[in-house]
Design an enzyme around this catalytic site. Structure first.
Site, PDB file in Angstrom:
ATOM      1  N   HIS A  78       0.799  -1.232   0.000  1.00  0.00           N
ATOM      2  CA  HIS A  78       0.000   0.000   0.000  1.00  0.00           C
ATOM      3  C   HIS A  78       0.837   1.290   0.000  1.00  0.00           C
ATOM      4  O   HIS A  78       0.752   2.126   0.888  1.00  0.00           O
ATOM      5  CB  HIS A  78      -1.147   0.000   1.018  1.00  0.00           C
ATOM      6  CG  HIS A  78      -0.885  -0.254   2.471  1.00  0.00           C
ATOM      7  ND1 HIS A  78       0.062   0.405   3.188  1.00  0.00           N
ATOM      8  CD2 HIS A  78      -1.532  -1.076   3.335  1.00  0.00           C
ATOM      9  CE1 HIS A  78      -0.001  -0.007   4.442  1.00  0.00           C
ATOM     10  NE2 HIS A  78      -0.932  -0.906   4.558  1.00  0.00           N
ATOM     11  N   GLU A 117      -6.442  -7.190   8.542  1.00  0.00           N
ATOM     12  CA  GLU A 117      -5.964  -6.733   7.228  1.00  0.00           C
ATOM     13  C   GLU A 117      -5.693  -7.974   6.368  1.00  0.00           C
ATOM     14  O   GLU A 117      -5.265  -9.022   6.862  1.00  0.00           O
ATOM     15  CB  GLU A 117      -4.711  -5.844   7.362  1.00  0.00           C
ATOM     16  CG  GLU A 117      -4.432  -5.106   6.067  1.00  0.00           C
ATOM     17  CD  GLU A 117      -3.450  -3.924   6.201  1.00  0.00           C
ATOM     18  OE1 GLU A 117      -2.843  -3.751   7.273  1.00  0.00           O
ATOM     19  OE2 GLU A 117      -3.310  -3.185   5.192  1.00  0.00           O
ATOM     20  N   ASP A 174      -3.573  -9.104   4.402  1.00  0.00           N
ATOM     21  CA  ASP A 174      -2.320  -9.861   4.336  1.00  0.00           C
ATOM     22  C   ASP A 174      -2.298 -10.958   5.406  1.00  0.00           C
ATOM     23  O   ASP A 174      -1.484 -11.875   5.338  1.00  0.00           O
ATOM     24  CB  ASP A 174      -1.084  -8.963   4.434  1.00  0.00           C
ATOM     25  CG  ASP A 174      -1.140  -7.948   5.553  1.00  0.00           C
ATOM     26  OD1 ASP A 174      -2.246  -7.569   5.979  1.00  0.00           O
ATOM     27  OD2 ASP A 174      -0.059  -7.507   6.005  1.00  0.00           O
ATOM     28  N   HIS A 179      -1.684  -2.061  14.084  1.00  0.00           N
ATOM     29  CA  HIS A 179      -1.718  -1.024  13.091  1.00  0.00           C
ATOM     30  C   HIS A 179      -3.117  -0.477  12.825  1.00  0.00           C
ATOM     31  O   HIS A 179      -3.275   0.668  12.403  1.00  0.00           O
ATOM     32  CB  HIS A 179      -1.111  -1.684  11.829  1.00  0.00           C
ATOM     33  CG  HIS A 179      -1.254  -1.148  10.497  1.00  0.00           C
ATOM     34  ND1 HIS A 179      -1.518  -1.905   9.380  1.00  0.00           N
ATOM     35  CD2 HIS A 179      -1.126   0.130  10.042  1.00  0.00           C
ATOM     36  CE1 HIS A 179      -1.540  -1.160   8.312  1.00  0.00           C
ATOM     37  NE2 HIS A 179      -1.299   0.074   8.677  1.00  0.00           N
ATOM     38  N   TYR A 209       9.948  -0.221   8.242  1.00  0.00           N
ATOM     39  CA  TYR A 209       8.613  -0.723   8.597  1.00  0.00           C
ATOM     40  C   TYR A 209       7.956   0.224   9.606  1.00  0.00           C
ATOM     41  O   TYR A 209       6.787   0.607   9.460  1.00  0.00           O
ATOM     42  CB  TYR A 209       8.723  -2.138   9.175  1.00  0.00           C
ATOM     43  CG  TYR A 209       7.388  -2.791   9.331  1.00  0.00           C
ATOM     44  CD1 TYR A 209       6.826  -3.524   8.292  1.00  0.00           C
ATOM     45  CD2 TYR A 209       6.659  -2.628  10.501  1.00  0.00           C
ATOM     46  CE1 TYR A 209       5.574  -4.079   8.420  1.00  0.00           C
ATOM     47  CE2 TYR A 209       5.417  -3.183  10.633  1.00  0.00           C
ATOM     48  CZ  TYR A 209       4.873  -3.912   9.597  1.00  0.00           C
ATOM     49  OH  TYR A 209       3.623  -4.456   9.729  1.00  0.00           O
ATOM     50  N   HIS A 220       5.427 -10.262   9.957  1.00  0.00           N
ATOM     51  CA  HIS A 220       6.248  -9.972   8.766  1.00  0.00           C
ATOM     52  C   HIS A 220       7.715 -10.099   9.149  1.00  0.00           C
ATOM     53  O   HIS A 220       8.157  -9.506  10.148  1.00  0.00           O
ATOM     54  CB  HIS A 220       6.000  -8.552   8.255  1.00  0.00           C
ATOM     55  CG  HIS A 220       4.589  -8.293   7.823  1.00  0.00           C
ATOM     56  ND1 HIS A 220       4.025  -8.857   6.705  1.00  0.00           N
ATOM     57  CD2 HIS A 220       3.620  -7.507   8.360  1.00  0.00           C
ATOM     58  CE1 HIS A 220       2.776  -8.445   6.567  1.00  0.00           C
ATOM     59  NE2 HIS A 220       2.501  -7.621   7.564  1.00  0.00           N
TER      60      HIS A 220
HETATM   61 FE1  FEO Z   1      -1.741  -4.257   9.029  1.00  0.00          FE
HETATM   62 FE2  FEO Z   1       0.463  -6.747   8.114  1.00  0.00          FE
HETATM   63  O1  FEO Z   1      -1.183  -5.819   8.133  1.00  0.00           O
END
Ligand code: FEO
Length: 412
Positions: A35, A91, A93, A156, A203, A236
Site C-alpha cells: 500500500h 488486514e 495480508d 496497526h 517498517y 512480517h
Molecule cells: Fe496491518 Fe500486516 O497488516
C-alpha cells in the site's frame, strides 16, 4: 485456491520455532509495493501453529498463498485437526486465506478482538464466518497451554491485538516488531544486522509512525506483561529469539515512539526541472556539512517515498526543494510530501527549510514551506528561492542557508 497453487502441493515445509510452535507462513518474494510502501526485499506473511491439546493457528496469509499455508500446516499435522484460529488483525495480508482455511479446518472456534470481529464481518460478506470476541487480558485454555490476549488498538488498525503463549513465552506481535523482508531465514540473528536495522526502521516509519502514541502504550503493556518473552514472533519478517535482540528492538521502538533524532543528521529531498533546484540542493548540502551535519541527499528521481520516510525517522533537519511548475509544486514533491504528511512525522526536534527555482511563480517555494510547517516541521528561516538559474551569489546564499539551518539545529 487456484490451479498453480494446487500444483505446488507438497513443496513447502514448516519450521519449528519453539517447543510447541511451528512457523507455517508464506514467503512473498515478488512483493514490490505494500500500500504505497516500496518493498524491494519482498515480505513474509507469518502464521504460526501451536501444537497444544487444542491445536491453534495464529493468523493466516494473503489469499494468493493459501496453498502454501496449507502445505506448511500439512507438513506438521492434518489441517482438519486445528481446533482454534486466532485472528490478531483483519488486514487482508493476514486474513486473505481465512475463508478457505475455515472451509478446510472447520474450527470449533475463531477468536479476534471486538473490533476484529466487526472488521472480519466487513471483509468477508456472505461467508458465514463466526468469530468470538476476546478482551484485554482474556486467556484461552488450550488444554495443556494458555494463550493470553493483549489489545493493541492502532498498532496497526483499530482491531489489532497480540497473543502471548505462556510456557513457550512466545509473543505473537502481528504488525509490531516486523519488517518487510522475504528470506529463507526465520530468525533475526541469521540475517545481516544492517538489513535488520534498516528494514525494521523502514517498517516503523511507513506503517507505525502515524500511531506512535498507541505503540508507546503497547510497549508499556509488553514491559508489564509479568511473564518472560523468550521470542517475539511478528507477522512480517524473521522472529526475535535472542534476549539481546529482543531488548534492542524494544529500545529502537522506544526511541521511534519518542521521536528521538540524531542531532547531526539532515535529509534533503528535491526534484529539478532544468537542474537549477539540484544546484541549490548541492549548495545547501555543502552548508549543512560545513555546519557539522551528515547529509542524506535524496533526489526524488531515484528515491522511493518510503525510503525518504525511513531516513526522516531519525533526522533532525529536513530540507525540501521544488521548482515551480504551472504555479504549483513539482508532482514528485507533491506526491512525496502527501505521503510523508500522512505519516504525521511531527517530533519535538525537527526543523527544516524549503527552496527551489522559479520562472514567474515565486510563491511556490513559500507554498512548499507551508507544507512542511503543516507537517510539524519548524522553519527557522525564510524559504530560499531563485529565478531561473542560480548565480554564484545565489549558490553562496544557499551554502549560507545550509549553515544557518545547521546552526539552528545546534541552538536547540
Ligand atoms: Fe496491518 Fe500486516 O497488516
Amino acid at each position: 485456491m487456484n490451479e498453480s497453487e494446487r500444483t505446488m502441493a507438497g513443496a513447502f515445509s514448516s519450521v519449528q520455532i519453539s517447543e510447541h510452535v511451528y512457523w507455517v507462513g508464506a514467503i512473498d518474494w515478488e512483493l514490490a509495493d505494500f500500500h504505497g510502501y516500496a518493498t524491494p526485499r519482498g515480505s513474509t506473511y507469518n502464521a504460526f501453529l501451536i501444537l497444544a491439546d487444542k491445536v491453534t493457528l495464529i493468523d493466516t496469509v494473503k489469499e494468493k498463498y493459501t496453498g502454501e499455508l496449507l502445505d506448511r500446516i500439512s507438513s506438521v499435522i492434518d489441517p482438519s485437526k486445528i481446533d482454534i484460529i486466532v485472528s490478531n488483525h483483519s488486514e487482508m495480508d493476514h486474513t486473505g486465506a481465512l475463508p478457505e482455511i475455515v472451509k478446510v479446518v472447520k474450527p470449533e472456534k475463531i477468536v479476534a478482538s471486538p473490533k476484529g470481529v466487526q472488521a472480519i464481518s466487513r471483509h468477508f460478506h456472505g461467508t458465514g464466518i463466526e468469530v468470538e470476541a476476546v478482551k484485554e487480558g482474556d486467556t484461552l485454555d488450550l488444554g495443556n497451554m494458555t494463550l493470553r490476549f493483549m489489545l493493541t488498538t492502532m498498532v496497526h488498525w483499530p482491531d489489532s491485538m497480540f497473543s502471548y503463549l505462556e510456557g513457550d513465552g512466545v509473543l505473537f506481535s502481528n504488525d509490531a516488531f516486523g519488517m518487510h523482508l522475504a528470506s529463507t531465514e526465520r530468525f533475526v540473528d541469521e540475517v545481516d544486522p544492517w538489513v535488520v536495522r534498516y528494514e525494521s526502521a523502514k517498517y516503523y516509519a511507513n506503517i507505525l509512525w502515524p500511531t506512535s502514541k498507541a505503540v508507546s502504550a503497547v510497549l508499556k503493556k509488553v514491559h508489564s506483561l509479568g511473564a518472560p518473552i523468550n521470542q517475539i514472533a511478528p507477522d512480517h519478517g524473521p522472529n526475535w529469539r535472542i534476549n539481546d535482540d529482543i531488548h534492542l528492538v524494544m529500545d529502537w521502538y522506544r526511541d521511534w515512539t519518542e521521536g528521538k533524532s540524531n542531532p547531526d543528521k539532515a535529509v534533503i529531498t528535491f526534484d529539478t526541472m532544468w537542474g537549477s533546484t539540484a544546484k541549490m540542493a548541492r549548495a545547501i548540502a555543502e552548508g549543512l556539512g560545513a555546519g557539522g551535519m551528515t547529509v542524506r541527499m535524496l533526489p526524488l528521481q531515484k528515491t522511493e517515498r518510503s525510503d525518504l520516510a525511513t531516513e526522516l525517522l531519525d533526522a533532525s533537519v529536513f530540507v525540501a526543494g521544488s521548482p515551480s511548475l504551472n504555479s504549483g509544486l513539482y508532482p514528485t514533491i507533491a506526491d512525496a510530501l502527501t505521503y510523508i504528511k500522512g505519516l504525521r512525522p511531527s517530533k519535538p526536534t525537527i526543523i527544516g527549510g524549503a527552496f527551489g527555482s522559479y520562472g514567474w511563480s515565486p510563491a511556490v517555494q513559500k507554498q512548499l514551506g507551508e507544507w512542511l510547517t503543516s507537517m510539524g516541521v519548524e522553519l527557522p528561516h525564510e524559504v530560499l528561492n531563485t529565478q531561473y538559474v542560480p548565480s554564484g551569489d545565489d549558490l553562496e546564499a544557499a551554502v549560507e542557508y545550509g549553515k544557518a539551518l545547521a546552526a539552528a539545529r545546534n541552538a536547540d
